[in-house]
Write a protein that holds these residues in place. Structure first.
Motif, PDB file in Angstrom:
ATOM      1  N   UNK A 190      44.601  25.914  30.943  1.00 42.42           N
ATOM      2  CA  UNK A 190      44.843  26.838  32.057  1.00 42.42           C
ATOM      3  C   UNK A 190      45.449  26.057  33.208  1.00 42.42           C
ATOM      4  N   UNK A 191      46.612  26.517  33.675  1.00 44.87           N
ATOM      5  CA  UNK A 191      47.292  25.812  34.775  1.00 44.87           C
ATOM      6  C   UNK A 191      47.220  26.574  36.095  1.00 44.87           C
ATOM      7  N   UNK A 192      46.983  27.887  36.022  1.00 47.06           N
ATOM      8  CA  UNK A 192      46.872  28.706  37.231  1.00 47.06           C
ATOM      9  C   UNK A 192      45.853  29.808  37.001  1.00 47.06           C
ATOM     10  N   UNK A 193      45.189  30.181  38.091  1.00 49.95           N
ATOM     11  CA  UNK A 193      44.232  31.282  38.068  1.00 49.95           C
ATOM     12  C   UNK A 193      44.609  32.252  39.181  1.00 49.95           C
ATOM     13  N   UNK A 251      35.832  41.237  40.073  1.00 48.02           N
ATOM     14  CA  UNK A 251      37.220  40.786  40.200  1.00 48.02           C
ATOM     15  C   UNK A 251      37.840  40.695  38.812  1.00 48.02           C
ATOM     16  N   UNK A 252      39.146  40.899  38.760  1.00 49.45           N
ATOM     17  CA  UNK A 252      39.929  40.618  37.562  1.00 49.45           C
ATOM     18  C   UNK A 252      40.355  39.159  37.682  1.00 49.45           C
ATOM     19  N   UNK A 253      40.260  38.412  36.597  1.00 54.73           N
ATOM     20  CA  UNK A 253      40.677  37.015  36.584  1.00 54.73           C
ATOM     21  C   UNK A 253      41.825  36.887  35.585  1.00 54.73           C
ATOM     22  N   UNK A 254      42.992  36.475  36.075  1.00 59.05           N
ATOM     23  CA  UNK A 254      44.141  36.207  35.215  1.00 59.05           C
ATOM     24  C   UNK A 254      44.246  34.698  35.037  1.00 59.05           C
ATOM     25  N   UNK A 255      44.345  34.257  33.792  1.00 63.05           N
ATOM     26  CA  UNK A 255      44.461  32.836  33.480  1.00 63.05           C
ATOM     27  C   UNK A 255      45.842  32.583  32.884  1.00 63.05           C
ATOM     28  N   UNK A 256      46.543  31.606  33.433  1.00 62.54           N
ATOM     29  CA  UNK A 256      47.895  31.287  32.981  1.00 62.54           C
ATOM     30  C   UNK A 256      47.902  29.923  32.291  1.00 62.54           C
ATOM     31  N   UNK A 288      52.210  34.868  27.871  1.00 61.12           N
ATOM     32  CA  UNK A 288      51.272  35.972  28.078  1.00 61.12           C
ATOM     33  C   UNK A 288      49.990  35.449  28.730  1.00 61.12           C
ATOM     34  N   UNK A 289      49.683  35.899  29.946  1.00 67.20           N
ATOM     35  CA  UNK A 289      48.430  35.460  30.585  1.00 67.20           C
ATOM     36  C   UNK A 289      47.214  36.131  29.960  1.00 67.20           C
ATOM     37  N   UNK A 290      46.057  35.521  30.153  1.00 65.57           N
ATOM     38  CA  UNK A 290      44.795  36.087  29.687  1.00 65.57           C
ATOM     39  C   UNK A 290      44.117  36.787  30.853  1.00 65.57           C
ATOM     40  N   UNK A 291      43.376  37.854  30.551  1.00 63.66           N
ATOM     41  CA  UNK A 291      42.695  38.640  31.565  1.00 63.66           C
ATOM     42  C   UNK A 291      41.226  38.758  31.191  1.00 63.66           C
ATOM     43  N   UNK A 292      40.343  38.452  32.166  1.00 64.48           N
ATOM     44  CA  UNK A 292      38.921  38.646  31.925  1.00 64.48           C
ATOM     45  C   UNK A 292      38.257  39.203  33.169  1.00 64.48           C
ATOM     46  N   UNK A 293      37.172  39.967  32.959  1.00 70.28           N
ATOM     47  CA  UNK A 293      36.437  40.538  34.092  1.00 70.28           C
ATOM     48  C   UNK A 293      35.377  39.554  34.579  1.00 70.28           C
ATOM     49  N   UNK A 294      35.023  39.650  35.854  1.00 72.24           N
ATOM     50  CA  UNK A 294      33.933  38.829  36.386  1.00 72.24           C
ATOM     51  C   UNK A 294      33.164  39.655  37.407  1.00 72.24           C
ATOM     52  N   UNK A 310      31.927  25.849  22.434  1.00 79.23           N
ATOM     53  CA  UNK A 310      31.032  25.177  23.372  1.00 79.23           C
ATOM     54  C   UNK A 310      31.747  24.221  24.308  1.00 79.23           C
ATOM     55  N   UNK A 311      33.079  24.190  24.248  1.00 79.38           N
ATOM     56  CA  UNK A 311      33.854  23.318  25.140  1.00 79.38           C
ATOM     57  C   UNK A 311      33.786  23.889  26.561  1.00 79.38           C
ATOM     58  N   UNK A 312      33.407  23.037  27.491  1.00 80.14           N
ATOM     59  CA  UNK A 312      33.189  23.437  28.886  1.00 80.14           C
ATOM     60  C   UNK A 312      34.271  22.792  29.747  1.00 80.14           C
ATOM     61  N   UNK A 313      34.987  23.625  30.522  1.00 77.04           N
ATOM     62  CA  UNK A 313      36.078  23.130  31.368  1.00 77.04           C
ATOM     63  C   UNK A 313      35.876  23.624  32.789  1.00 77.04           C
ATOM     64  N   UNK A 314      35.960  22.703  33.750  1.00 79.88           N
ATOM     65  CA  UNK A 314      35.872  23.056  35.168  1.00 79.88           C
ATOM     66  C   UNK A 314      37.287  23.256  35.697  1.00 79.88           C
ATOM     67  N   UNK A 315      37.499  24.368  36.385  1.00 81.67           N
ATOM     68  CA  UNK A 315      38.777  24.656  37.034  1.00 81.67           C
ATOM     69  C   UNK A 315      38.496  24.958  38.497  1.00 81.67           C
ATOM     70  N   UNK A 316      39.413  24.559  39.360  1.00 85.55           N
ATOM     71  CA  UNK A 316      39.257  24.797  40.795  1.00 85.55           C
ATOM     72  C   UNK A 316      40.485  25.520  41.317  1.00 85.55           C
ATOM     73  N   UNK A 317      40.246  26.588  42.076  1.00 90.21           N
ATOM     74  CA  UNK A 317      41.338  27.304  42.734  1.00 90.21           C
ATOM     75  C   UNK A 317      41.591  26.574  44.047  1.00 90.21           C
ATOM     76  N   UNK A 318      42.774  25.988  44.180  1.00 91.37           N
ATOM     77  CA  UNK A 318      43.097  25.192  45.356  1.00 91.37           C
ATOM     78  C   UNK A 318      43.352  26.027  46.599  1.00 91.37           C
ATOM     79  N   UNK A 319      44.022  27.161  46.416  1.00 91.31           N
ATOM     80  CA  UNK A 319      44.319  28.009  47.568  1.00 91.31           C
ATOM     81  C   UNK A 319      44.528  29.439  47.081  1.00 91.31           C
ATOM     82  N   UNK A 320      44.413  30.353  48.020  1.00 89.22           N
ATOM     83  CA  UNK A 320      44.639  31.765  47.727  1.00 89.22           C
ATOM     84  C   UNK A 320      45.878  32.214  48.479  1.00 89.22           C
ATOM     85  N   UNK A 321      46.701  33.020  47.813  1.00 87.57           N
ATOM     86  CA  UNK A 321      47.894  33.577  48.438  1.00 87.57           C
ATOM     87  C   UNK A 321      47.927  35.065  48.164  1.00 87.57           C
ATOM     88  N   UNK A 322      48.311  35.834  49.138  1.00 89.23           N
ATOM     89  CA  UNK A 322      48.477  37.272  48.947  1.00 89.23           C
ATOM     90  C   UNK A 322      49.698  37.505  48.079  1.00 89.23           C
TER      91      UNK A 322
END
Length: 122
Positions: free
Chosen positions: A48-51, A68-73, A78-84, A104-116
């Protein structure tokens, strides 16, 4: 409204791949609030490169909970969509995420900034 902006952003994509969520929670790790999602997929979340998140909407039948809807790129077209769904906490800015796949693979992702996201004129 934010719902219209989200719709415009999502309709830019011809297709999304929905991901089923097996469990979701806000957990505390090392003093930080983490949005943790266990998903029914073999996707390697390290790709995942963008959320992209929709604006939070109140859950009508559960006080103090939001959706929230979460789109994973990834590099895929084709992006992935999941509910949260989560309980509102002032400190949770929806920046820190942990995704766990069926292996069972666990990955931490961080959203650096939010843009409208705004729609262009037709």
């Amino acid at each position: 409204s934010s719902r219209v902006l989200w719709t415009l952003a999502v309709t830019q994509f011809a297709k999304v791949n929905p991901i089923t969520v097996k469990s979701a929670a806000v957990v505390r790790e090392d003093g930080k609030l983490i949005n943790r999602v266990e998903a029914d997929t073999r996707l390697n979340f390290s790709h995942v490169r963008d959320i992209m998140l929709s604006e939070p909407e109140a859950c009508p039948h559960k006080a103090n909970f939001f959706y929230v809807h979460v789109l994973l790129f990834t590099n895929s077209q084709v992006p992935m969509l999941l509910p949260f769904v989560y309980e509102y906490q002032k400190r949770n800015k929806l920046r820190d995420w942990v995704f766990v796949n069926n292996l069972g693979a666990r990955v931490h992702q961080k959203v650096g900034s939010f843009k409208k996201v705004t729609g262009g004129s037709s």
